[in-house]
Every structure is written in C-alpha cells, then in structure tokens.
Scaffold this motif. Structure first.
Motif, PDB file in Angstrom:
ATOM      1  N   GLN A  23       0.811  -1.217   0.000  1.00 59.12           N
ATOM      2  CA  GLN A  23       0.000   0.000   0.000  1.00 59.12           C
ATOM      3  C   GLN A  23       0.847   1.269   0.000  1.00 59.12           C
ATOM      4  OE1 GLN A  23      -3.402  -0.064  -0.495  1.00 59.12           O
ATOM      5  NE2 GLN A  23      -2.875  -2.218  -0.853  1.00 59.12           N
ATOM      6  N   GLU A  24       2.056   1.187   0.510  1.00 55.86           N
ATOM      7  CA  GLU A  24       2.936   2.360   0.489  1.00 55.86           C
ATOM      8  C   GLU A  24       3.564   2.568  -0.885  1.00 55.86           C
ATOM      9  OE1 GLU A  24       5.768   2.059   3.626  1.00 55.86           O
ATOM     10  OE2 GLU A  24       4.256   2.277   5.218  1.00 55.86           O
ATOM     11  N   LYS A  25       3.405   1.591  -1.780  1.00 52.08           N
ATOM     12  CA  LYS A  25       3.967   1.691  -3.128  1.00 52.08           C
ATOM     13  C   LYS A  25       2.871   1.698  -4.191  1.00 52.08           C
ATOM     14  CE  LYS A  25       8.231  -0.709  -1.798  1.00 52.08           C
ATOM     15  NZ  LYS A  25       9.081  -1.909  -2.044  1.00 52.08           N
ATOM     16  N   LEU A  26       1.686   2.071  -3.789  1.00 52.66           N
ATOM     17  CA  LEU A  26       0.570   2.181  -4.720  1.00 52.66           C
ATOM     18  C   LEU A  26       0.485   3.637  -5.178  1.00 52.66           C
ATOM     19  CD1 LEU A  26      -1.851   0.727  -6.017  1.00 52.66           C
ATOM     20  CD2 LEU A  26      -3.172   1.243  -3.960  1.00 52.66           C
ATOM     21  N   ARG A  27       0.760   3.871  -6.448  1.00 55.51           N
ATOM     22  CA  ARG A  27       0.812   5.226  -6.990  1.00 55.51           C
ATOM     23  C   ARG A  27      -0.340   5.440  -7.967  1.00 55.51           C
ATOM     24  NH1 ARG A  27       4.065   5.131  -3.476  1.00 55.51           N
ATOM     25  NH2 ARG A  27       6.283   5.712  -3.539  1.00 55.51           N
ATOM     26  N   THR A  28      -0.943   6.637  -7.914  1.00 57.92           N
ATOM     27  CA  THR A  28      -2.049   6.972  -8.793  1.00 57.92           C
ATOM     28  C   THR A  28      -1.647   8.106  -9.725  1.00 57.92           C
ATOM     29  OG1 THR A  28      -3.617   6.369  -7.043  1.00 57.92           O
ATOM     30  CG2 THR A  28      -4.483   7.614  -8.901  1.00 57.92           C
ATOM     31  N   PHE A  29      -1.981   7.943 -11.014  1.00 60.72           N
ATOM     32  CA  PHE A  29      -1.673   8.949 -12.030  1.00 60.72           C
ATOM     33  C   PHE A  29      -2.972   9.418 -12.682  1.00 60.72           C
ATOM     34  CE2 PHE A  29       2.039   6.384 -11.400  1.00 60.72           C
ATOM     35  CZ  PHE A  29       3.105   7.264 -11.496  1.00 60.72           C
ATOM     36  N   ASP A  30      -2.912  10.595 -13.287  1.00 58.66           N
ATOM     37  CA  ASP A  30      -4.113  11.187 -13.855  1.00 58.66           C
ATOM     38  C   ASP A  30      -4.582  10.505 -15.125  1.00 58.66           C
ATOM     39  OD1 ASP A  30      -4.246  13.056 -11.843  1.00 58.66           O
ATOM     40  OD2 ASP A  30      -3.163  14.604 -12.960  1.00 58.66           O
ATOM     41  N   SER A  31      -3.705   9.738 -15.760  1.00 60.88           N
ATOM     42  CA  SER A  31      -4.075   9.081 -17.014  1.00 60.88           C
ATOM     43  C   SER A  31      -3.379   7.739 -17.121  1.00 60.88           C
ATOM     44  CB  SER A  31      -3.688   9.949 -18.218  1.00 60.88           C
ATOM     45  OG  SER A  31      -2.273  10.019 -18.337  1.00 60.88           O
ATOM     46  N   ALA A  32      -3.938   6.887 -17.974  1.00 65.56           N
ATOM     47  CA  ALA A  32      -3.310   5.594 -18.238  1.00 65.56           C
ATOM     48  C   ALA A  32      -1.946   5.785 -18.883  1.00 65.56           C
ATOM     49  CB  ALA A  32      -4.220   4.758 -19.146  1.00 65.56           C
ATOM     50  N   ALA A  33      -1.834   6.778 -19.762  1.00 63.53           N
ATOM     51  CA  ALA A  33      -0.556   7.028 -20.434  1.00 63.53           C
ATOM     52  C   ALA A  33       0.537   7.373 -19.429  1.00 63.53           C
ATOM     53  CB  ALA A  33      -0.724   8.148 -21.455  1.00 63.53           C
ATOM     54  N   ALA A  34       0.197   8.156 -18.413  1.00 67.25           N
ATOM     55  CA  ALA A  34       1.192   8.531 -17.410  1.00 67.25           C
ATOM     56  C   ALA A  34       1.645   7.317 -16.605  1.00 67.25           C
ATOM     57  CB  ALA A  34       0.618   9.600 -16.483  1.00 67.25           C
ATOM     58  N   ALA A  35       0.714   6.429 -16.267  1.00 71.88           N
ATOM     59  CA  ALA A  35       1.087   5.234 -15.515  1.00 71.88           C
ATOM     60  C   ALA A  35       2.022   4.346 -16.327  1.00 71.88           C
ATOM     61  CB  ALA A  35      -0.165   4.455 -15.120  1.00 71.88           C
ATOM     62  N   THR A  36       1.744   4.205 -17.625  1.00 73.39           N
ATOM     63  CA  THR A  36       2.613   3.361 -18.451  1.00 73.39           C
ATOM     64  C   THR A  36       3.971   4.017 -18.665  1.00 73.39           C
ATOM     65  OG1 THR A  36       1.670   4.261 -20.507  1.00 73.39           O
ATOM     66  CG2 THR A  36       0.657   2.279 -19.607  1.00 73.39           C
TER      67      THR A  36
END
Length: 280
Positions: free
Chosen positions: A153-166
């Motif tokens: 849970q401390e390494k769960l990161r959220t990004f504004d878009s799918a492209a940013a996560a990839t």
C-alpha cells in the motif's frame, strides 16, 4: 465480484490467487491451456476463449506479453463486453498504446485503467508489489480495490491518465535495465583490475545500485540465470518501447537493448535478464 483474468504467464500466475483468496469469482483464460488448468485446480473457472471469459463479468484483468498481444486478444477481438465493465491492464505498454487502448475502450462503452506493476515474482506472491494506476478518477478508484490485493500500500501510486502510468513503468524498467548493465560492467572492470567478485560486490554495496547487486550479484557470479524472475525477452521488449517512446536519444537504453538482443540470439531469451552479465 465476477472477474475475468486474461494471461497466465509468470506474473499472471502469481496475481490470480490473490483474487481467489479474497473471495472473488474468477474465470481465467490463457493461450496455452496448461497454466489455466493449474489455476483451475486452485479454484478459478477456466474459459475456452477470451470472449467466453469476459462475457458478463464486472471486471477484466489482463496480464499479457506486450501491446500486440493486447490488440490481438482484446481491442481487435470483438469481445462481448458488458457495458461499463472495468478493464485493468497490467501489461507493460507504451503511453501511445495506452492512449489507443483507452480510446478503444471508451468506444466500446467500457472503462480502461492501466495498472502496471514494479517488482518481480517474489513480491507478487507476497502481495508486496509497487502498482502504478492510471485512468479516469472513478475507474482508477475502483481498480485500486482489485490491484490493491497484490500491492504494498505504500507503493501504490495513482496517475491522472493511463498514459502517465505506463510512462512511469517504462521509467522504472529503464532504471532496472541500466542498473543491470552497471553491475555487469563493474564486475568486468573489477576482474580486469585484479579484484575478486566478492570485492566488487562488497564495494557496490556502498553505491546506488546496492539493492540490485545484493539481489543479482551471487546469481551473476555463479552464472545461474535459470530462475527467470524477469526474462531477457521481456526486458528486451520493454527497452524497445522505451526507445520508441522517447523523442531524444537514450544511449544507455540502446546499449542494454543490444546486449539483450545478443543474449536472445544466443538462445537465452527465456533466462533471467541478468544473463546480459554472463561471461563471454
């Protein structure tokens, strides 16, 4: 929830049990039947096709080899999606691929979230992976309830878009690839200068690549690359995605990509990516 799980490679086989243990009703599909049958004995339903797996489910998790496999299996396959199905793609793809998949998902009336993971098989098994989640806000929120089952849970990161996560996943794998090349060259330099492998690894424990040296050093010096936590073939695919994504040169990535390709051509594509450090 009713969840379809598409793709039972090394990583997929570690993730599915978390869903089953959490009480979800899971239906799996894999191109080759053996892994699906094994997971079936673990408590999952086994579908004959991807279309059969996704019919009527609440969510679909895909863990495929790369973007072409996603197109072949999902976006170009005419799957019978239930409206508003949540599609969570764990596959490592490029930002351009993620944009394409999000658009195709929207046109099909479903919700697409990219959720690639950072980590190898052992943390996957332990539910301690880093997970990079990107997509529309509500879809990403819903996806985290599922991918959180295998995340630290401390390494769960959220990004504004799918492209940013990839994009973030490619950055993470770039660091891994270049660090492996650093370990390889440090061992070669040390040997050339008369240091023992232990001397080199002890010195590297004082540096920025200490974690990788600790994880892979003994395997590399023993020449044992059979326990493939992350294969040379898979990392080679990811380096190609990095090079195709960047609009500026990435010389270190290009070097590692060439090293990986040589390993593949030598018949080591299914070995751990640390095989690039083998004696030649």
């Amino acid at each position: 929830m009713d969840i379809a799980f598409l793709g039972l490679g090394r990583m997929g086989r570690e993730l599915v049990p978390h869903l089953i243990d959490a009480g979800h009703r899971v239906t799996v599909w894999n191109r080759s039947p053996g892994p699906a049958e094994t997971i079936g004995r673990r408590g999952a339903g086994v579908a004959e096709s991807a279309a059969e797996a996704v019919a009527g489910v609440d969510a679909v998790v895909s863990v495929l080899f790369g973007p072409e496999a996603v197109r072949e299996t999902i976006t170009e396959a005419g799957l019978p999606w239930r409206p508003r199905t949540l599609w969570i793609d764990v596959t490592t793809v490029s930002p351009a691929d993620a944009i394409e998949f999000a658009e195709r998902a929207s046109a099909a009336g479903i919700r697409y979230v990219a959720a690639p993971v950072v980590g190898s098989l052992a943390p996957a098994r332990a539910g301690a992976l880093a997970v990079l989640v990107g997509g529309e806000h509500d879809a990403a929120r819903d996806a985290k309830r599922i991918v959180g089952l295998w995340a630290d849970q401390e390494k769960l990161r959220t990004f504004d878009s799918a492209a940013a996560a990839t994009a973030a996943k490619l950055v993470a794998n770039l660091a891994l690839a270049v660090s492996m090349e650093t370990l390889s060259e440090a061992l070669r330099l040390g040997r050339a200068a008369g240091l023992s492998n232990d001397d080199v690894l002890s010195t590297l424990s004082l540096t920025a690549i200490a974690p990788l040296a600790a994880q892979k050093g003994a395997l590399v010096t023993a020449g044992d690359f059979d326990d493939a936590q992350f294969t040379a073939e898979a990392l080679a695919k990811d380096t190609r995605l990095m090079l195709a994504t960047s609009d500026v040169p990435l010389p270190a990535v290009a070097l590692v990509a060439a090293e990986l390709q040589r390993a593949i051509e030598a018949g080591h594509g299914d070995k751990d990516f640390s095989v690039i450090a083998r004696d030649r």
